[in-house]
Design an enzyme around this catalytic site. Structure first.
Site, short mmCIF file in Angstrom:
data_model
loop_
_atom_site.label_atom_id
_atom_site.label_comp_id
_atom_site.label_asym_id
_atom_site.label_seq_id
_atom_site.Cartn_x
_atom_site.Cartn_y
_atom_site.Cartn_z
N CYS A 1 4.49 94.43 80.43
CA CYS A 1 4.91 93.64 81.59
C CYS A 1 6.35 93.95 81.99
O CYS A 1 6.85 93.42 82.98
CB CYS A 1 4.76 92.14 81.32
SG CYS A 1 6.10 91.43 80.36
N CYS B 1 7.64 95.49 76.60
CA CYS B 1 6.22 95.16 76.72
C CYS B 1 5.65 95.84 77.98
O CYS B 1 6.41 96.29 78.84
CB CYS B 1 6.14 93.64 76.84
SG CYS B 1 4.59 92.94 77.33
N PRO C 1 21.72 73.33 44.49
CA PRO C 1 22.90 73.40 43.60
C PRO C 1 24.07 72.60 44.15
O PRO C 1 24.97 72.23 43.40
CB PRO C 1 23.26 74.89 43.56
CG PRO C 1 22.24 75.61 44.35
CD PRO C 1 21.38 74.63 45.07
N GLU C 2 24.06 72.37 45.48
CA GLU C 2 25.16 71.60 46.08
C GLU C 2 24.62 70.39 46.81
O GLU C 2 23.50 70.40 47.30
CB GLU C 2 25.92 72.48 47.08
CG GLU C 2 26.75 73.54 46.40
CD GLU C 2 27.25 74.59 47.37
OE1 GLU C 2 27.55 74.22 48.52
OE2 GLU C 2 27.32 75.76 46.96
N GLN D 1 11.72 76.46 56.79
CA GLN D 1 12.61 76.96 57.84
C GLN D 1 12.79 78.46 57.69
O GLN D 1 13.45 79.09 58.49
CB GLN D 1 13.98 76.29 57.72
CG GLN D 1 13.93 74.80 57.95
CD GLN D 1 15.23 74.14 57.50
OE1 GLN D 1 16.18 74.03 58.26
NE2 GLN D 1 15.28 73.69 56.27
N GLY E 1 16.39 73.56 48.75
CA GLY E 1 17.15 74.72 49.20
C GLY E 1 17.47 74.71 50.69
O GLY E 1 17.54 75.75 51.31
N THR E 2 17.67 73.52 51.23
CA THR E 2 18.09 73.45 52.63
C THR E 2 19.36 72.62 52.76
O THR E 2 19.52 71.61 52.06
CB THR E 2 16.97 72.89 53.56
OG1 THR E 2 17.54 72.64 54.85
CG2 THR E 2 16.34 71.62 53.03
N HIS F 1 10.26 78.02 61.95
CA HIS F 1 11.14 78.92 62.70
C HIS F 1 10.52 80.30 62.91
O HIS F 1 11.24 81.27 63.14
CB HIS F 1 12.50 79.03 61.99
CG HIS F 1 13.27 77.75 61.99
ND1 HIS F 1 14.39 77.54 61.23
CD2 HIS F 1 13.08 76.60 62.69
CE1 HIS F 1 14.85 76.31 61.45
NE2 HIS F 1 14.06 75.72 62.32
N CYS G 1 6.51 87.45 78.63
CA CYS G 1 5.14 86.93 78.77
C CYS G 1 4.63 86.29 77.47
O CYS G 1 3.52 85.78 77.43
CB CYS G 1 4.18 88.01 79.25
SG CYS G 1 3.77 89.23 78.00
P1 NAD Z 1 21.28 77.15 54.91
O1 NAD Z 1 21.77 78.55 54.70
O2 NAD Z 1 21.93 76.30 55.91
O3 NAD Z 1 21.34 76.38 53.51
C1 NAD Z 1 20.88 76.93 52.31
C2 NAD Z 1 20.97 75.86 51.23
O4 NAD Z 1 20.41 76.40 50.06
C3 NAD Z 1 22.39 75.41 50.89
O5 NAD Z 1 22.43 74.00 50.90
C4 NAD Z 1 22.62 75.96 49.48
O6 NAD Z 1 23.42 75.10 48.68
C5 NAD Z 1 21.19 76.01 48.96
N1 NAD Z 1 20.95 76.99 47.90
C6 NAD Z 1 21.59 78.15 47.62
N2 NAD Z 1 21.04 78.77 46.57
C7 NAD Z 1 20.01 77.98 46.17
C8 NAD Z 1 19.04 78.09 45.13
N3 NAD Z 1 19.01 79.14 44.29
N4 NAD Z 1 18.12 77.09 44.99
C9 NAD Z 1 18.13 76.02 45.83
N5 NAD Z 1 19.02 75.88 46.83
C10 NAD Z 1 19.94 76.84 46.99
O7 NAD Z 1 19.73 77.29 55.18
P2 NAD Z 1 18.71 76.35 55.93
O8 NAD Z 1 18.94 74.93 55.56
O9 NAD Z 1 17.37 76.96 55.67
O10 NAD Z 1 19.02 76.47 57.50
C11 NAD Z 1 19.58 77.58 58.14
C12 NAD Z 1 18.71 78.42 59.08
O11 NAD Z 1 18.79 79.75 58.59
C13 NAD Z 1 17.27 78.13 59.16
O12 NAD Z 1 16.99 77.97 60.50
C14 NAD Z 1 16.54 79.40 58.64
O13 NAD Z 1 15.51 79.77 59.56
C15 NAD Z 1 17.56 80.47 58.68
N6 NAD Z 1 17.56 81.44 57.54
C16 NAD Z 1 16.39 81.87 56.98
C17 NAD Z 1 16.42 82.77 55.90
C18 NAD Z 1 15.13 83.22 55.28
O14 NAD Z 1 14.10 83.27 55.94
N7 NAD Z 1 15.11 83.54 53.98
C19 NAD Z 1 17.64 83.23 55.40
C20 NAD Z 1 18.82 82.77 56.03
C21 NAD Z 1 18.76 81.87 57.09
ZN ZN Z 2 5.30 90.92 78.29
#
Ligand code: NAD
Ligand code: ZN
Length: 249
Positions: free
Chosen positions: A151, A149, A215-216, A102, A188-189, A120, A131
């Site tokens: 266009c 752009c 972690p949570e 993500q 990490g999601t 994403h 476009c």
């Molecule tokens: P989220 O922010 O909703 O959740 C992040 C999760 O990571 C949490 O559950 C948290 O407890 C956990 N976390 C924190 N530190 C960690 C670690 N060191 N190791 C493992 N887990 C850890 O993020 P999400 O679930 O990816 O969804 C949110 C949206 O935010 C997505 O659509 C994403 O595209 C976008 N986003 C992307 C980035 C990036 O590209 N780095 C940064 C922020 C948000």
């Molecule tokens: Zn265009």
């Protein structure tokens, strides 16, 4: 023997032929990129729906560009962390290994992962909002008018915003691979953003063994086969160290 992971988890990973992975902002947290919902999350400081939605962009393209330039700046100055590198190493050891992310930061590619499905989009890419054409080398100078752009349409970052649909092919491949996986890792999601959050659930329904690293606890945690509390950059190297010697490449 170890106290951190169950023997079943080690055995499943050691004998699996097809691995699927979903990563979220948490895997990049140890690289210094803030997550949206964790502590220090961007949620607390900014309203994402104003900055990461079509409505927000149409109302104030300049503000949205400023925010994305700020995030691009962070991303260009950070490096992949141990968690990214371990996943890149794992990819080399399994016949099928697919990573759906993500994240829009491109750090999995920079760590050496090849089979990455960016659900994403990618923050370093630009496209025309009207476009859809991809446009290289656009830079927004603070205070300047948002770029346009040929266009006439507004140029925007190549990411998926709230309320937008995900790239169809990437989503389809992610679901197919989740359905075929022997083991699926959710790392990490917060498992709250759909349809990405469906992937581990779909994998489980098709018989995969599910491991979550965070972690949570999340809404997924009660359903998984093993929840491993901890940071991905700390858990993954220990886990892979135990598993790798048993994986037949
Ligand atoms: P989220 O922010 O909703 O959740 C992040 C999760 O990571 C949490 O559950 C948290 O407890 C956990 N976390 C924190 N530190 C960690 C670690 N060191 N190791 C493992 N887990 C850890 O993020 P999400 O679930 O990816 O969804 C949110 C949206 O935010 C997505 O659509 C994403 O595209 C976008 N986003 C992307 C980035 C990036 O590209 N780095 C940064 C922020 C948000
Ligand atoms: Zn265009």
């Amino acid at each position: 023997m170890n106290n951190l992971f169950s023997d079943t988890t080690i055995k499943k990973l050691a004998t699996a032929k097809r691995i699927g992975v979903l990563t979220g902002a948490g895997i990049s947290a140890e690289s210094g990129i803030p997550t949206f919902r964790g502590q220090d999350g961007l949620w607390q400081q900014l309203k994402p729906e104003e900055l990461a939605s079509v409505d927000g962009f149409m109302k104030n393209p300049r503000l949205v560009w400023q925010w994305y330039e700020y995030r691009r700046e962070i991303i260009q100055h950070v490096k992949p962390n141990t968690g990214h590198f371990i996943l890149a190493d794992m990819e080399k050891c399994y016949p099928v290994f697919s990573l759906s992310t993500q994240n829009v930061d491109g750090l999995h590619f920079r760590a050496g992962s090849k089979n990455v499905l960016e659900l994403h989009g990618n923050i370093l890419v630009n496209r025309c909002h009207t476009c859809n054409k991809y446009i290289a080398d656009v830079h927004f100078q603070n205070g300047s008018t948002p770029p346009r752009c040929d266009c006439g349409g507004l140029i925007r970052p190549g990411v998926v915003w709230f309320g937008e649909t995900l790239p169809e092919e990437v989503l389809e491949r992610s679901f197919t691979l989740a359905c075929e996986a022997d083991v699926y890792l959710s790392i990490g999601t917060s498992a709250q953003v759909y349809p990405a959050a469906m992937l581990p659930r779909e994998a489980q329904q098709h018989g995969a063994y599910i491991i979550e690293i965070n972690p949570e606890r999340t809404p997924l945690s009660t359903a998984v086969d093993e929840f491993i509390p901890g940071k991905s950059g700390e858990v993954l190297p220990v886990l892979w160290n135990l598993v790798k010697p048993f994986v037949k490449v």
